[in-house]
Design a protein around this motif. Structure first.
Motif, PDB file in Angstrom:
ATOM      1  N   ALA A 317       0.708  -1.288   0.174  1.00  0.00           N
ATOM      2  CA  ALA A 317      -0.121   0.042   0.178  1.00  0.00           C
ATOM      3  C   ALA A 317       0.865   1.477   0.104  1.00  0.00           C
ATOM      4  O   ALA A 317       0.425   2.394  -0.558  1.00  0.00           O
ATOM      5  CB  ALA A 317      -0.655  -0.137   1.179  1.00  0.00           C
ATOM      6  N   LEU A 318       2.129   1.309   0.480  1.00  0.00           N
ATOM      7  CA  LEU A 318       2.760   2.468   0.615  1.00  0.00           C
ATOM      8  C   LEU A 318       3.225   2.693  -0.785  1.00  0.00           C
ATOM      9  O   LEU A 318       3.922   1.921  -1.479  1.00  0.00           O
ATOM     10  CB  LEU A 318       4.024   2.136   1.575  1.00  0.00           C
ATOM     11  N   PRO A 319       3.769   4.038  -0.844  1.00  0.00           N
ATOM     12  CA  PRO A 319       4.269   4.377  -2.348  1.00  0.00           C
ATOM     13  C   PRO A 319       5.904   4.334  -2.088  1.00  0.00           C
ATOM     14  O   PRO A 319       6.728   5.302  -2.275  1.00  0.00           O
ATOM     15  CB  PRO A 319       4.064   5.877  -2.391  1.00  0.00           C
ATOM     16  N   LEU A 320       6.448   3.096  -2.021  1.00  0.00           N
ATOM     17  CA  LEU A 320       7.797   2.714  -1.741  1.00  0.00           C
ATOM     18  C   LEU A 320       8.647   3.068  -3.104  1.00  0.00           C
ATOM     19  O   LEU A 320       8.131   2.770  -3.832  1.00  0.00           O
ATOM     20  CB  LEU A 320       8.029   1.420  -1.267  1.00  0.00           C
ATOM     21  N   THR A 321       9.770   3.439  -2.790  1.00  0.00           N
ATOM     22  CA  THR A 321      10.881   3.403  -3.918  1.00  0.00           C
ATOM     23  C   THR A 321      12.209   2.736  -3.489  1.00  0.00           C
ATOM     24  O   THR A 321      12.965   2.594  -4.373  1.00  0.00           O
ATOM     25  CB  THR A 321      11.403   5.034  -4.177  1.00  0.00           C
ATOM     26  N   TYR A 322      12.066   2.145  -2.249  1.00  0.00           N
ATOM     27  CA  TYR A 322      13.127   1.295  -2.098  1.00  0.00           C
ATOM     28  C   TYR A 322      12.860   0.528  -0.583  1.00  0.00           C
ATOM     29  O   TYR A 322      12.005   1.083  -0.016  1.00  0.00           O
ATOM     30  CB  TYR A 322      14.637   1.577  -2.066  1.00  0.00           C
ATOM     31  N   ALA A 323      13.715  -0.608  -0.107  1.00  0.00           N
ATOM     32  CA  ALA A 323      13.281  -1.111   1.199  1.00  0.00           C
ATOM     33  C   ALA A 323      14.553  -1.765   1.651  1.00  0.00           C
ATOM     34  O   ALA A 323      15.057  -2.443   0.784  1.00  0.00           O
ATOM     35  CB  ALA A 323      12.109  -2.028   1.041  1.00  0.00           C
ATOM     36  N   HIS A 324      14.964  -1.698   2.957  1.00  0.00           N
ATOM     37  CA  HIS A 324      16.038  -2.468   3.562  1.00  0.00           C
ATOM     38  C   HIS A 324      15.465  -3.432   4.492  1.00  0.00           C
ATOM     39  O   HIS A 324      14.688  -3.185   5.180  1.00  0.00           O
ATOM     40  CB  HIS A 324      16.708  -1.479   4.061  1.00  0.00           C
ATOM     41  N   ILE A 358       8.266  -6.745  -3.628  1.00  0.00           N
ATOM     42  CA  ILE A 358       7.233  -5.561  -3.774  1.00  0.00           C
ATOM     43  C   ILE A 358       8.180  -4.342  -3.923  1.00  0.00           C
ATOM     44  O   ILE A 358       7.972  -3.528  -4.948  1.00  0.00           O
ATOM     45  CB  ILE A 358       6.595  -5.980  -2.559  1.00  0.00           C
ATOM     46  N   ALA A 359       9.329  -4.339  -3.115  1.00  0.00           N
ATOM     47  CA  ALA A 359      10.068  -3.020  -3.265  1.00  0.00           C
ATOM     48  C   ALA A 359      10.565  -2.728  -4.606  1.00  0.00           C
ATOM     49  O   ALA A 359      10.638  -1.443  -5.190  1.00  0.00           O
ATOM     50  CB  ALA A 359      10.925  -2.804  -2.078  1.00  0.00           C
ATOM     51  N   ALA A 360      11.159  -3.695  -5.276  1.00  0.00           N
ATOM     52  CA  ALA A 360      11.930  -3.505  -6.500  1.00  0.00           C
ATOM     53  C   ALA A 360      10.827  -3.466  -7.649  1.00  0.00           C
ATOM     54  O   ALA A 360      11.259  -2.276  -8.366  1.00  0.00           O
ATOM     55  CB  ALA A 360      12.631  -5.114  -6.914  1.00  0.00           C
ATOM     56  N   GLU A 361       9.608  -3.897  -7.430  1.00  0.00           N
ATOM     57  CA  GLU A 361       8.729  -3.615  -8.479  1.00  0.00           C
ATOM     58  C   GLU A 361       8.124  -2.025  -8.443  1.00  0.00           C
ATOM     59  O   GLU A 361       8.108  -1.182  -9.373  1.00  0.00           O
ATOM     60  CB  GLU A 361       7.470  -4.516  -8.432  1.00  0.00           C
ATOM     61  N   LYS A 362       8.013  -1.690  -7.198  1.00  0.00           N
ATOM     62  CA  LYS A 362       7.709  -0.115  -7.080  1.00  0.00           C
ATOM     63  C   LYS A 362       8.971   0.949  -7.285  1.00  0.00           C
ATOM     64  O   LYS A 362       8.290   1.836  -7.780  1.00  0.00           O
ATOM     65  CB  LYS A 362       7.243  -0.053  -5.368  1.00  0.00           C
ATOM     66  N   LYS A 363       9.993   0.262  -7.151  1.00  0.00           N
ATOM     67  CA  LYS A 363      11.126   1.214  -7.583  1.00  0.00           C
ATOM     68  C   LYS A 363      11.165   1.274  -9.152  1.00  0.00           C
ATOM     69  O   LYS A 363      11.328   2.239  -9.639  1.00  0.00           O
ATOM     70  CB  LYS A 363      12.401   0.634  -7.250  1.00  0.00           C
ATOM     71  N   ARG A 364      10.964   0.275  -9.759  1.00  0.00           N
ATOM     72  CA  ARG A 364      10.831   0.321 -11.280  1.00  0.00           C
ATOM     73  C   ARG A 364       9.679   1.181 -11.760  1.00  0.00           C
ATOM     74  O   ARG A 364      10.082   1.984 -12.576  1.00  0.00           O
ATOM     75  CB  ARG A 364      10.873  -1.041 -11.877  1.00  0.00           C
TER      76      ARG A 364
END
Length: 438
Positions: A317-324, A358-364
């Motif tokens: 749900a978050l508009p992430l651009t990356y995640a650790h 999930i984070a990688a898809e949102k970053k793309r």
């Protein structure tokens, strides 16, 4: 003979800052820094203790240094030297272990012998420049929260804040030295200010810093916020950010989990995931586009499939651009080390892979959206080298914390500056840009 030193820095931005302070003090006193450990008389290892892997990496690094330069004096300091001294007592080749709480003594211990009579050797950490194009300014040290998985309070002690006037003065020194992006760092920025007279808080510090610098530096320099505890995401934070002209549109939040039960077990029940969601939604009124990163621990003791599903749903749900994302591993000396580690290793890896995906898809998605912009502003970190094999082009970091690569080399004199650039594509999770010339 001039004494030569080499510094190895492991771990967080605070360690990087303290290494820079030591570097500047020793250089000012007449010592010479070398990039080659094999040619140094003294090797300083500024260590990290945040995970068991950090200790393994430290052991490997020290062993390599001993092989490369068996005659050098090797000094170990930092968080591992404070919190894990007993674990490291068998490290061969180490001449001295200086605990983190005594690290400031290194400013004078090695500089004083080399300094000329008129040289003033500092007795506390501060910097005037940066080894990298993007500078780092530590405004707070220590933490008293004692999260169940964290050894940092044991390594660094309780919170200590720097007064706003000292922070502003150091920011001006960094800008005067040519730094054009300054990251505001701390061990726990949530705990900035109560120890000051009069008491303050992080948002008040940011407002004062922006107000002091903006008249001269708006459009020519910028501030970036380091990792924020979610409890800092308040209406006061929204108001402060809206009033600042220098702050990069980028947040990094220490989420750790979206399950209230897991957060309670972690000793992090002082915030809710909904607080983060609300802040992010409201922030879009000030920052229509911004970078958003989170830290997440998966497989914490007691994390059920339902608990993980909450974190997975929240990250979607978050508009992430990356995640650790970190699979939990017990850290000796922490409360969590005594908990029953009941999530199988393979399940931890699976959960981590899900969130990373999930984070990688949102970053793309974010990267491709950035290609539609007319311009981004890149803090240039390398000018590139057309003569090298293979040839390299310029690179840097955008205001939204995207890695950028230019489609050309640039003048070395531009390194450290903010360069207007037009996005032209995406390559290997990196934004490809071309310089917009005046």
């Amino acid at each position: 003979m001039t004494q030569r030193f080499h510094i190895v820095t492991m771990g967080c931005k605070v360690n990087q800052y303290e290494s820079q302070a030591l570097r500047e003090a020793w250089r000012a006193a007449g010592l010479e820094e070398t990039d080659d450990p094999a040619t140094a008389h003294m090797l300083l290892v500024n260590s990290c203790a945040v995970t068991a892997r950090a200790i393994r990496d430290l052991r490997q690094r020290v062993s390599r240094l001993v092989r490369e330069n068996p005659k050098a004096r090797i000094v170990l300091t930092g968080c591992a030297a404070e919190a894990c001294r007993d674990e490291l007592s068998d490290l061969a080749g180490v001449s001295e272990i200086v605990p983190q709480k005594q690290k400031t003594a290194l400013l004078t211990r090695y500089a004083a012998a080399a300094a000329s009579p008129n040289t003033t050797v500092p007795t506390e950490f501060h910097v005037t420049g940066a080894e990298r194009a993007r500078g780092n300014l530590v405004v707070q040290d220590g933490c008293s929260h004692n999260c169940a998985y964290c050894i940092v309070p044991r390594a660094r002690g309780g919170p200590v804040s720097r007064p706003a006037d000292a922070v502003i003065a150091e920011a001006r020194r960094l800008l005067g030295s040519g730094v054009r992006e300054i990251m505001l760092s701390g061990v726990n920025l949530r705990q900035y200010g109560p120890d000051l007279d009069p008491p303050s808080d992080f948002w008040s510090l940011l407002a004062a810093l922006d107000a002091a610098l903006a008249p001269e530096w708006t459009g020519r320099a910028r501030l970036r916020l380091s990792s924020l505890d979610p409890s800092l995401l308040t209406d006061a934070g929204l108001e402060t950010i809206a009033g600042c002209s220098l702050v990069c549109p980028h947040l990094h939040v220490s989420l750790q989990s979206a399950s209230p039960g897991v957060l309670s077990a972690m000793r992090r029940s002082h915030y809710t995931p909904e607080q983060i969601q609300h802040f992010v939604e409201e922030l879009s009124a000030t920052w229509p586009r911004f970078g958003l990163g989170v830290d997440v621990i998966v497989g914490f003791p007691g994390e059920s499939a339902e608990d993980f599903a909450r974190s997975e749903e929240f990250c979607r749900a978050l508009p992430l651009t990356y995640a650790h994302v970190f699979p939990f591993s017990p850290r000796k000396g922490t409360v969590a080390a005594g908990m029953r580690d009941d999530v199988p290793p393979q399940e931890k890896k699976r959960r981590a892979a899900v969130l990373r995906g999930i984070a990688a898809e949102k970053k793309r998605t974010f990267l491709h959206a950035e290609t539609e912009l007319d311009a981004v502003t890149v803090a240039l970190e390398s000018a590139g080298d057309a003569a090298s094999t293979p040839a390299t082009t310029a690179r840097g970091t955008s205001e939204t914390y995207l890695s950028c690569v230019f489609d050309q080399t640039l003048e070395p004199s531009l390194v450290g500056r903010l360069i207007p650039a037009r996005p032209v594509g995406v390559r290997n999770e990196t934004l490809v840009v071309t310089r917009i010339t005046p």
